[in-house]
Design a protein around this motif. Structure first.
Motif, PDB file in Angstrom:
ATOM      1  N   LYS A 115      40.228  18.484 -47.028  1.00  0.00           N
ATOM      2  CA  LYS A 115      40.065  19.712 -46.245  1.00  0.00           C
ATOM      3  C   LYS A 115      41.326  20.522 -46.403  1.00  0.00           C
ATOM      4  O   LYS A 115      42.394  20.156 -45.881  1.00  0.00           O
ATOM      5  N   ASP A 124      42.210  15.667 -43.498  1.00  0.00           N
ATOM      6  CA  ASP A 124      42.324  16.935 -42.783  1.00  0.00           C
ATOM      7  C   ASP A 124      43.686  17.572 -43.058  1.00  0.00           C
ATOM      8  O   ASP A 124      44.648  16.881 -43.380  1.00  0.00           O
ATOM      9  N   ASN A 150      37.220  14.162 -35.784  1.00  0.00           N
ATOM     10  CA  ASN A 150      38.651  13.909 -36.002  1.00  0.00           C
ATOM     11  C   ASN A 150      39.072  12.577 -35.406  1.00  0.00           C
ATOM     12  O   ASN A 150      38.662  12.213 -34.316  1.00  0.00           O
ATOM     13  N   GLU A 186      37.636  12.426 -40.075  1.00  0.00           N
ATOM     14  CA  GLU A 186      38.764  13.187 -40.614  1.00  0.00           C
ATOM     15  C   GLU A 186      40.074  12.578 -40.130  1.00  0.00           C
ATOM     16  O   GLU A 186      40.272  12.395 -38.933  1.00  0.00           O
ATOM     17  N   GLU A 243      31.738  20.363 -37.433  1.00  0.00           N
ATOM     18  CA  GLU A 243      32.891  19.556 -37.023  1.00  0.00           C
ATOM     19  C   GLU A 243      32.951  19.530 -35.500  1.00  0.00           C
ATOM     20  O   GLU A 243      32.861  20.575 -34.848  1.00  0.00           O
TER      21      GLU A 243
END
Ligand code: C2E
Ligand code: MG
Ligand code: MG
Ligand code: MG
Length: 282
Positions: A201, A180, A118, A150, A59
């Protein structure tokens, strides 16, 4: 504190508020320069498949190298760049950097890696998002099927109609989508499944207490089993102990990310890490 009479009421104005406002403006100004001076850096936190004992991906997490080796965590500045709109430019930069560096790394080491990036709400509202993502993938030669974006539940639910369209276009490009911090919002899994989402997640706040708090343990177990029923993948973040690893693994959640495996790493340290492949001794 001073009090000013505004005719039909009072307005409080304190030194403290003044200081905070000034500090905020200074921070915004510093962040403007940080973008130009390239003070941002992308770190990468490894993600693992426990049952296969395998590093599967990373990530991307942004850091701000402010001055003299001071590394500022995203909580300190993401909310600010979100409020000013600078997040759109920063987010684009993070995506390009992350694709560039991971593409380079996987070619060099011949190890395929999934990449999660993200996306903030502001980027999601940006009408040119689809175009920008496509362009970055082309420029960096990064395979779309290896990219996961995400977004949080809240972003999804607040803009359900436009989100459905945007996510649809991203997933048509082969890009995967993850929710997320899952469990902290208010969406039902069933409703979520009407979006082209691939993975949940589990938020790290549930993991922290999973060994001592029956409610949190039950929430984690429910998310894992419902994800399975709905055909979604699931990954746990914030995994710090072997007890948590066993707990998740016993429930069938094999994808994990957390300090027990590795902290987020700068590019060079990630390279060493990937070469080792697996952080635990047999
Ligand atoms: P997130 O996307 O949920 O990222 C996971 C956060 O959990 C990261 O914090 C990571 O360092 C931390 N973490 C990972 N494993 C553990 C663990 O075992 N224990 C604990 N206590 N923490 C762990 P980080 O890097 O400080 O990032 C915080 C948040 O800032 C991210 O949460 C994300 O929402 C945001 N963020 C970071 N980079 C970006 C970015 O490039 N764009 C956007 N829009 N947001 C970003
Ligand atoms: Mg994340
Ligand atoms: Mg999270
Ligand atoms: Mg978060």
């Amino acid at each position: 504190a001073a009090k000013y009479d505004h005719g039909n009421g009072y307005c409080f104005f304190s030194e403290e508020m003044n200081k905070n406002a000034t500090r905020q403006l200074e921070l915004e100004e510093q962040l403007r320069h940080a973008l130009i001076d390239q003070q941002f850096e992308v770190y990468f936190q490894p993600q693992f498949d426990w049952s296969r004992q395998k590093l599967t991906g990373v990530e991307a997490l942004v850091r701000w190298n402010r001055a003299q080796g001071e590394v500022v965590p995203p909580e300190m500045f993401i909310p600010v760049v979100e409020s000013t709109g600078q997040i759109v430019a920063l987010g684009e930069w993070v995506l390009r950097q992350a694709c560039l560096q991971i593409q380079q790394l996987q070619c060099q080491l011949n190890v395929p890696l999934q990449l999660s990036v993200n996306l903030s709400g502001r980027q999601f509202d940006d009408l040119s998002l689809i175009y920008k993502v496509k362009k970055i993938l082309q420029e960096t030669n990064f395979p779309p099927e290896q990219l996961e974006l995400e977004i949080t539940e809240t972003i999804l639910m607040e803009n359900a109609d436009s989100a459905r369209k945007t996510l649809g276009q991203l997933s048509q490009q082969g890009i995967r989508l993850a929710i997320d911090d899952f469990g902290t919002g208010y969406s039902s899994l069933n409703y979520l499944n009407t979006f082209p989402v691939d993975r949940l997640k589990i938020d790290k706040s549930f993991l922290v207490n999973v060994m001592h708090d029956d409610n949190h343990a039950a929430i984690v177990a429910t998310i894992i089993s419902m994800a399975d029923t709905l055909g979604l993948s699931v990954i746990a973040e914030g995994v710090e102990t072997m007890e948590q690893v066993s707990f998740l693994s016993d429930l069938g959640c094999q994808a994990m990310q957390g300090f027990i495996f590795s902290e987020p790493l700068p590019r060079e340290e990630l390279e060493e890490f990937v070469q080792k492949g697996w952080p635990f001794q047999q």
